[in-house]
Design a protein around this motif. Structure first.
Motif, PDB file in Angstrom:
ATOM      1  N   ARG A 105     -10.335 -10.125   4.214  1.00 46.80           N
ATOM      2  CA  ARG A 105      -9.101  -9.501   4.658  1.00 46.80           C
ATOM      3  C   ARG A 105      -8.626 -10.065   5.937  1.00 46.80           C
ATOM      4  O   ARG A 105      -9.191  -9.973   7.020  1.00 46.80           O
ATOM      5  N   GLU A 165      -1.540  -5.224   3.164  1.00 45.27           N
ATOM      6  CA  GLU A 165      -2.699  -6.099   3.349  1.00 45.27           C
ATOM      7  C   GLU A 165      -2.585  -7.577   3.078  1.00 45.27           C
ATOM      8  O   GLU A 165      -1.892  -7.617   1.997  1.00 45.27           O
ATOM      9  N   VAL A 193      -6.536   4.356   4.698  1.00 47.34           N
ATOM     10  CA  VAL A 193      -7.110   3.461   3.469  1.00 47.34           C
ATOM     11  C   VAL A 193      -8.100   4.063   2.877  1.00 47.34           C
ATOM     12  O   VAL A 193      -9.282   4.116   3.545  1.00 47.34           O
ATOM     13  N   SER A 230      -4.310  -5.999   7.859  1.00 48.27           N
ATOM     14  CA  SER A 230      -3.820  -4.749   7.380  1.00 48.27           C
ATOM     15  C   SER A 230      -3.037  -4.030   8.206  1.00 48.27           C
ATOM     16  O   SER A 230      -3.638  -3.718   9.269  1.00 48.27           O
ATOM     17  N   SER A 231      -1.916  -3.380   7.760  1.00 47.82           N
ATOM     18  CA  SER A 231      -1.040  -2.515   8.777  1.00 47.82           C
ATOM     19  C   SER A 231      -1.689  -1.356   8.629  1.00 47.82           C
ATOM     20  O   SER A 231      -1.254  -0.332   9.569  1.00 47.82           O
ATOM     21  N   ALA A 232      -2.642  -1.276   7.706  1.00 48.80           N
ATOM     22  CA  ALA A 232      -3.438   0.358   7.658  1.00 48.80           C
ATOM     23  C   ALA A 232      -4.152   0.481   9.182  1.00 48.80           C
ATOM     24  O   ALA A 232      -4.484   1.621   9.587  1.00 48.80           O
ATOM     25  N   ASP A 233      -4.709  -0.595   9.610  1.00 45.76           N
ATOM     26  CA  ASP A 233      -5.211  -0.600  11.021  1.00 45.76           C
ATOM     27  C   ASP A 233      -4.280   0.028  12.093  1.00 45.76           C
ATOM     28  O   ASP A 233      -4.776   0.532  13.139  1.00 45.76           O
ATOM     29  N   LEU A 276       0.970  -1.095   0.052  1.00 44.50           N
ATOM     30  CA  LEU A 276       0.037  -0.137   0.129  1.00 44.50           C
ATOM     31  C   LEU A 276       0.862   1.184   0.067  1.00 44.50           C
ATOM     32  O   LEU A 276       1.900   1.225   0.469  1.00 44.50           O
ATOM     33  N   TRP A 306      -4.924 -10.687   2.150  1.00 47.13           N
ATOM     34  CA  TRP A 306      -6.157 -11.458   1.847  1.00 47.13           C
ATOM     35  C   TRP A 306      -6.330 -12.644   1.343  1.00 47.13           C
ATOM     36  O   TRP A 306      -5.285 -13.248   0.763  1.00 47.13           O
TER      37      TRP A 306
END
Length: 62
Positions: free
Chosen positions: A50, A43, A61, A53-56, A8, A45
């Protein structure tokens, strides 16, 4: 199992790359992602689920 690993963009959270990976468990797939993306957002999947996600961790995102 078959997983999909997505890199990402660190600012936008948009997918910049993706590739197939094989792992026995979700934890193994996450560890592979962490090794490959070493500090960069990603991420994991498994089909439409999912897994991680390191976006958490605060990356936006969209």
């Amino acid at each position: 199992m078959h997983y999909r690993l997505y890199g990402l963009h660190p600012v936008t959270g948009r997918i910049t790359q993706g590739r197939d990976i094989s792992a026995t468990t979700d934890a193994e797939a996450i560890a592979l992602g962490e090794r490959e993306h070493s500090g960069a957002p990603f991420e994991i999947w498994c089909q439409s689920r999912r897994v991680f996600s390191s976006a958490d961790d605060g990356i936006a995102v969209r």
